[in-house]
Design an enzyme around this catalytic site. Structure first.
Site, short mmCIF file in Angstrom:
data_model
loop_
_atom_site.label_atom_id
_atom_site.label_comp_id
_atom_site.label_asym_id
_atom_site.label_seq_id
_atom_site.Cartn_x
_atom_site.Cartn_y
_atom_site.Cartn_z
N HIS A 186 -35.13 14.97 -5.81
CA HIS A 186 -35.98 13.89 -6.35
C HIS A 186 -35.59 13.48 -7.77
O HIS A 186 -36.10 12.49 -8.30
CB HIS A 186 -37.45 14.32 -6.36
CG HIS A 186 -38.02 14.53 -4.99
ND1 HIS A 186 -38.03 13.54 -4.04
CD2 HIS A 186 -38.59 15.62 -4.40
CE1 HIS A 186 -38.58 14.01 -2.92
NE2 HIS A 186 -38.92 15.26 -3.12
N HIS B 224 -39.09 15.22 2.63
CA HIS B 224 -39.30 14.09 1.70
C HIS B 224 -37.99 13.38 1.41
O HIS B 224 -36.94 14.01 1.29
CB HIS B 224 -39.91 14.61 0.40
CG HIS B 224 -41.17 15.38 0.62
ND1 HIS B 224 -41.19 16.75 0.75
CD2 HIS B 224 -42.45 14.95 0.77
CE1 HIS B 224 -42.45 17.15 0.96
NE2 HIS B 224 -43.23 16.08 0.98
N ASP C 284 -34.57 17.46 4.10
CA ASP C 284 -35.90 17.78 3.57
C ASP C 284 -36.93 16.80 4.17
O ASP C 284 -36.58 15.67 4.52
CB ASP C 284 -35.88 17.64 2.05
CG ASP C 284 -37.12 18.19 1.38
OD1 ASP C 284 -37.09 19.36 0.96
OD2 ASP C 284 -38.12 17.46 1.27
N ASP D 145 -39.30 22.09 4.74
CA ASP D 145 -40.68 21.59 4.81
C ASP D 145 -40.89 20.65 6.00
O ASP D 145 -41.95 20.03 6.13
CB ASP D 145 -41.14 20.95 3.48
CG ASP D 145 -40.10 20.07 2.84
OD1 ASP D 145 -39.06 19.82 3.48
OD2 ASP D 145 -40.33 19.62 1.70
ZN LIG Z 1 -39.67 18.21 0.41
#
Ligand SMILES: [Zn+2]
Length: 316
Positions: A136, A174, A172, A261
């Site tokens: 991120h 996200h 991931d 995740d």
């Molecule tokens: Zn994540």
């Protein structure tokens, strides 16, 4: 296969603001302890070496690195939560700074480059188990528990030595907004991500299908946003498309941003992947027969992480 384990036990953020409420921060060392034990039973561990900071500065400007250092020093025995996002250079309220943040992010940098260096020597498979995660983090903006973008740093380091095409596959839950942004105009570093749709999930700001790159990088960025509660059947369709893209670009090195995740038991992700589903994922990546660097991103339930890693690396 070899692995690097550098989870920085001394770095334990405790807070974050989620939906306006102060809640417990899940990005803690404990989440990866079982994964490390699993790897220790099967593979050779490489000790983390120290690297000069020039590869860090090739992604993140010096002023930003110094800014994270200063915030860390300012935190003393408290935790700083961002108040003015653009001034603090942190884009969300889930990313506190402690007095250990800077050191941990630097130790993760060294672990990442230790893994990348080993990959160049062995031309095989290397897994870097580290935190804080990185995908991120943009060039001058932290967020989503990330400060320095480990996968992007590894890509630039490898590219500086072999000067050949690299693919980054981000698994991931996200979207890796930072990695996408860093390489958005770079045609030699291809970014592919499968993730929960940003219409519903963090990081909200990117990860849409129509983000395909810009300038010379147009056509080298690929997003597969999926609905929440997706099962393996839906996930696998996107996964096969991602593999087709890798086949098409024939990279010399693959970097996998490996977040667990996506597991159904994860508290931060919203897919319904089960332990067994990670087996074909790992197998198919191995079948590509491309030297691959796996870099840990998310995964916040320690049993789920163990189950995912056990199945994913079953055949390595
Ligand atoms: Zn994540």
């Amino acid at each position: 296969m070899k692995f690097v384990a550098q989870i920085n036990e001394y770095y334990i953020p405790t807070l974050e603001i989620d939906n306006g409420k102060l809640v417990k921060n899940p990005e803690v060392p404990e989440r990866l302890e079982e994964v490390i034990k699993l790897m220790e039973n099967k593979y050779d561990k490489i000790p983390t070496k120290k690297f000069p900071l020039n590869f860090l500065y090739s992604i993140h400007p010096k002023w930003y690195v110094n800014h994270i250092k200063k915030l860390s020093e300012k935190a003393l025995n408290n935790e700083l939560l961002p108040e003015v996002f653009l001034k603090d250079r942190i884009f969300d309220s889930g990313t506190p700074i402690t007095n250990k943040t800077f050191n941990a992010a630097i130790d993760a940098y060294n672990a990442t480059l230790t893994g990348a260096n080993e990959l160049l020597n062995s031309k095989e498979y290397v897994y870097v188990i580290t935190r804080p995660p990185g995908h991120h983090a943009d060039i001058d903006m932290a967020g989503g528990y990330c400060f320095f973008n480990n996968a992007a740093i590894a890509a630039i380091f490898i590219k500086s030595i072999i000067n050949e095409r690299i693919c980054i596959l981000d698994l991931d839950f996200h979207h890796g907004n930072g990695t996408q942004s860093i390489f958005y105009e770079n045609p030699e570093i291809i970014y592919i991500s499968i993730h929960g749709t940003p219409e519903m999930y963090f990081p909200w700001i990117s990860g849409f299908q129509d983000e395909t790159g810009a300038g010379k990088g147009l056509g080298t960025n690929f997003n597969f946003p999926l609905k929440g509660n997706s099962y393996w059947n839906d996930y696998n369709i996107a996964f096969e498309k991602a593999l087709d893209i890798i086949h098409k670009f024939l990279p010399s090195v693959l970097i996998v941003s490996l977040g667990f995740d996506t597991h159904t038991k994860d508290p931060m992700g919203y897919f319904n992947l089960f332990g067994e589903d990670f087996k074909p994922m790992g197998n198919e990546i191995k079948n590509l027969k491309i030297p691959t660097l796996f870099i840990q991103e998310g995964g916040y339930n320690k049993e789920a992480n163990y189950e995912a890693a056990f199945n994913f690396f079953n055949n390595f």
